[in-house]
Enzyme design. Sequence first.
Site, mmCIF file in Angstrom:
data_model
loop_
_atom_site.group_PDB
_atom_site.id
_atom_site.type_symbol
_atom_site.label_atom_id
_atom_site.label_comp_id
_atom_site.label_asym_id
_atom_site.label_seq_id
_atom_site.Cartn_x
_atom_site.Cartn_y
_atom_site.Cartn_z
ATOM 1 N N SER A 29 36.062 32.495 43.973
ATOM 2 C CA SER A 29 37.245 33.327 44.235
ATOM 3 C C SER A 29 37.738 33.177 45.658
ATOM 4 O O SER A 29 36.952 33.334 46.601
ATOM 5 C CB SER A 29 36.914 34.807 44.025
ATOM 6 O OG SER A 29 36.538 35.041 42.708
ATOM 7 N N HIS A 60 42.077 32.006 40.451
ATOM 8 C CA HIS A 60 41.331 30.834 39.961
ATOM 9 C C HIS A 60 42.335 29.951 39.238
ATOM 10 O O HIS A 60 42.906 30.364 38.224
ATOM 11 C CB HIS A 60 40.216 31.239 38.997
ATOM 12 C CG HIS A 60 39.005 31.788 39.682
ATOM 13 N ND1 HIS A 60 37.798 31.129 39.715
ATOM 14 C CD2 HIS A 60 38.822 32.932 40.370
ATOM 15 C CE1 HIS A 60 36.915 31.858 40.395
ATOM 16 N NE2 HIS A 60 37.517 32.963 40.795
ATOM 17 N N HIS A 82 33.705 32.902 34.070
ATOM 18 C CA HIS A 82 32.724 33.965 34.314
ATOM 19 C C HIS A 82 32.320 34.625 32.994
ATOM 20 O O HIS A 82 33.120 34.678 32.058
ATOM 21 C CB HIS A 82 33.327 35.065 35.215
ATOM 22 C CG HIS A 82 33.827 34.594 36.528
ATOM 23 N ND1 HIS A 82 35.086 34.063 36.698
ATOM 24 C CD2 HIS A 82 33.234 34.560 37.751
ATOM 25 C CE1 HIS A 82 35.246 33.731 37.973
ATOM 26 N NE2 HIS A 82 34.140 34.021 38.637
ATOM 27 N N TYR A 84 32.060 37.799 32.631
ATOM 28 C CA TYR A 84 32.839 39.034 32.415
ATOM 29 C C TYR A 84 34.190 38.766 31.771
ATOM 30 O O TYR A 84 34.852 39.687 31.288
ATOM 31 C CB TYR A 84 32.999 39.832 33.725
ATOM 32 C CG TYR A 84 33.753 39.134 34.834
ATOM 33 C CD1 TYR A 84 35.127 38.950 34.777
ATOM 34 C CD2 TYR A 84 33.075 38.668 35.954
ATOM 35 C CE1 TYR A 84 35.810 38.302 35.796
ATOM 36 C CE2 TYR A 84 33.752 38.034 36.980
ATOM 37 C CZ TYR A 84 35.119 37.847 36.898
ATOM 38 O OH TYR A 84 35.785 37.210 37.899
ATOM 39 N N GLU A 85 34.606 37.487 31.721
ATOM 40 C CA GLU A 85 35.854 37.154 31.021
ATOM 41 C C GLU A 85 35.620 37.078 29.511
ATOM 42 O O GLU A 85 36.558 36.878 28.749
ATOM 43 C CB GLU A 85 36.381 35.803 31.498
ATOM 44 C CG GLU A 85 36.817 35.774 32.947
ATOM 45 C CD GLU A 85 37.116 34.360 33.405
ATOM 46 O OE1 GLU A 85 38.240 33.893 33.190
ATOM 47 O OE2 GLU A 85 36.219 33.711 33.990
ATOM 48 N N ALA A 112 32.310 34.036 46.212
ATOM 49 C CA ALA A 112 32.532 35.189 47.088
ATOM 50 C C ALA A 112 31.502 36.226 46.680
ATOM 51 O O ALA A 112 31.216 36.376 45.488
ATOM 52 C CB ALA A 112 33.941 35.729 46.877
ATOM 53 N N MET A 210 29.099 37.849 40.806
ATOM 54 C CA MET A 210 29.237 37.834 39.339
ATOM 55 C C MET A 210 29.303 36.415 38.775
ATOM 56 O O MET A 210 29.918 36.189 37.732
ATOM 57 C CB MET A 210 30.504 38.601 38.950
ATOM 58 C CG MET A 210 30.555 40.021 39.492
ATOM 59 S SD MET A 210 32.125 40.799 39.150
ATOM 60 C CE MET A 210 32.005 42.288 40.171
ATOM 61 N N SER A 211 28.706 35.466 39.465
ATOM 62 C CA SER A 211 28.827 34.071 39.011
ATOM 63 C C SER A 211 27.619 33.260 39.448
ATOM 64 O O SER A 211 26.577 33.802 39.806
ATOM 65 C CB SER A 211 30.097 33.458 39.604
ATOM 66 O OG SER A 211 29.956 33.307 41.010
ATOM 67 N N ASN A 234 32.604 41.257 51.661
ATOM 68 C CA ASN A 234 32.516 42.724 51.868
ATOM 69 C C ASN A 234 31.052 43.144 51.906
ATOM 70 O O ASN A 234 30.180 42.423 51.419
ATOM 71 C CB ASN A 234 33.224 43.462 50.724
ATOM 72 C CG ASN A 234 32.648 43.099 49.364
ATOM 73 O OD1 ASN A 234 32.913 42.013 48.831
ATOM 74 N ND2 ASN A 234 31.854 43.975 48.819
ATOM 75 N N HIS A 246 41.133 46.318 55.786
ATOM 76 C CA HIS A 246 41.234 45.219 54.820
ATOM 77 C C HIS A 246 41.712 43.949 55.527
ATOM 78 O O HIS A 246 41.238 42.848 55.239
ATOM 79 C CB HIS A 246 42.199 45.631 53.709
ATOM 80 C CG HIS A 246 42.277 44.625 52.610
ATOM 81 N ND1 HIS A 246 41.166 44.187 51.920
ATOM 82 C CD2 HIS A 246 43.326 43.947 52.092
ATOM 83 C CE1 HIS A 246 41.535 43.290 51.018
ATOM 84 N NE2 HIS A 246 42.831 43.127 51.104
#
Length: 271
Positions: A29, A60, A82, A84-85, A112, A210-211, A234, A246
């Site tokens: 990401s 992406h 991913h 989660y997709e 990330a 998450m990857s 983060n 941010h």
Amino acid sequence: MTQTCQSFCKQIQNLTDGFRPETALILGSGLGALADKIQNPKIIKYSEISGFPQSTVVGHKGQFVCGELNGKNVICMQGRIHLYEGHAPQDVCRIIKTFKLLGVKKLVVTNAAGSLNPNIKSGSIMMITDHINLSFTNPLIGSNDDSFGPRFPDMSNAYDKELQNLASNIANEENIPLEKGVYLMVSGPNFETSAEVRAFGILGADAVGMSTVPEVISASYCGIKTVGFSVITNMGTGLQTATQSHDETLAMADKATSNLAVLLNKLFERI
Ligand code: HPA
């Protein structure tokens, strides 16, 4: 019908006039711009490959960039898929097996991630030394094809020690700050609770994302040597001590990305 990795390999070879990549690069990401350094690029959208899993995440691009990076033939995934997709972990494994069939010997993965370690700040680059698979699934579940790898693969060198040493040396030479740590994968898509962030730290992890883990398990299984880098975007939920804007986070992520581009460029020269 579910397409096989043999079919993906054939289609990619047809679309690239038989391009033979030595190395694969998977960009996470916000890191897609690293593909801009690839020379003589031939772009293949995942949608051009019949049956190929589609990347649905904003940021992406969902394409392969095939070309040369510092003299090495590389196939780059500008955008990964991913869990989660809704993709099956075995879909990730089919992509890595496709790389194997194309002739790939080494894999560079980036992502990330959130920091679980108060000493690893946002904007850092962390080289992944090991992982903890808390995705509650595995890309190797299912019948095993012994021509790719063993039923019960060893994971003691999943993150190749030689490639880690090489990356450390390059970071020293180029004055690029490089943290080292353990990456923990969750399926997502929600970010962690504060309690989870505390628990994952106690488990021994330094960053969460998450990857990456399905890719690295699959590559290690197939005998592809891997090195991985997390850009820390983060601090994990609840770990932020001082307030941070941010804009500041984005600026640090940008700086980390340009440092990572230098590191990867040099790595490809010597890999
Ligand atoms: N958690 C999980 N995945 C992430 C994070 C995070 O804090 N930051 C970037 N990807």
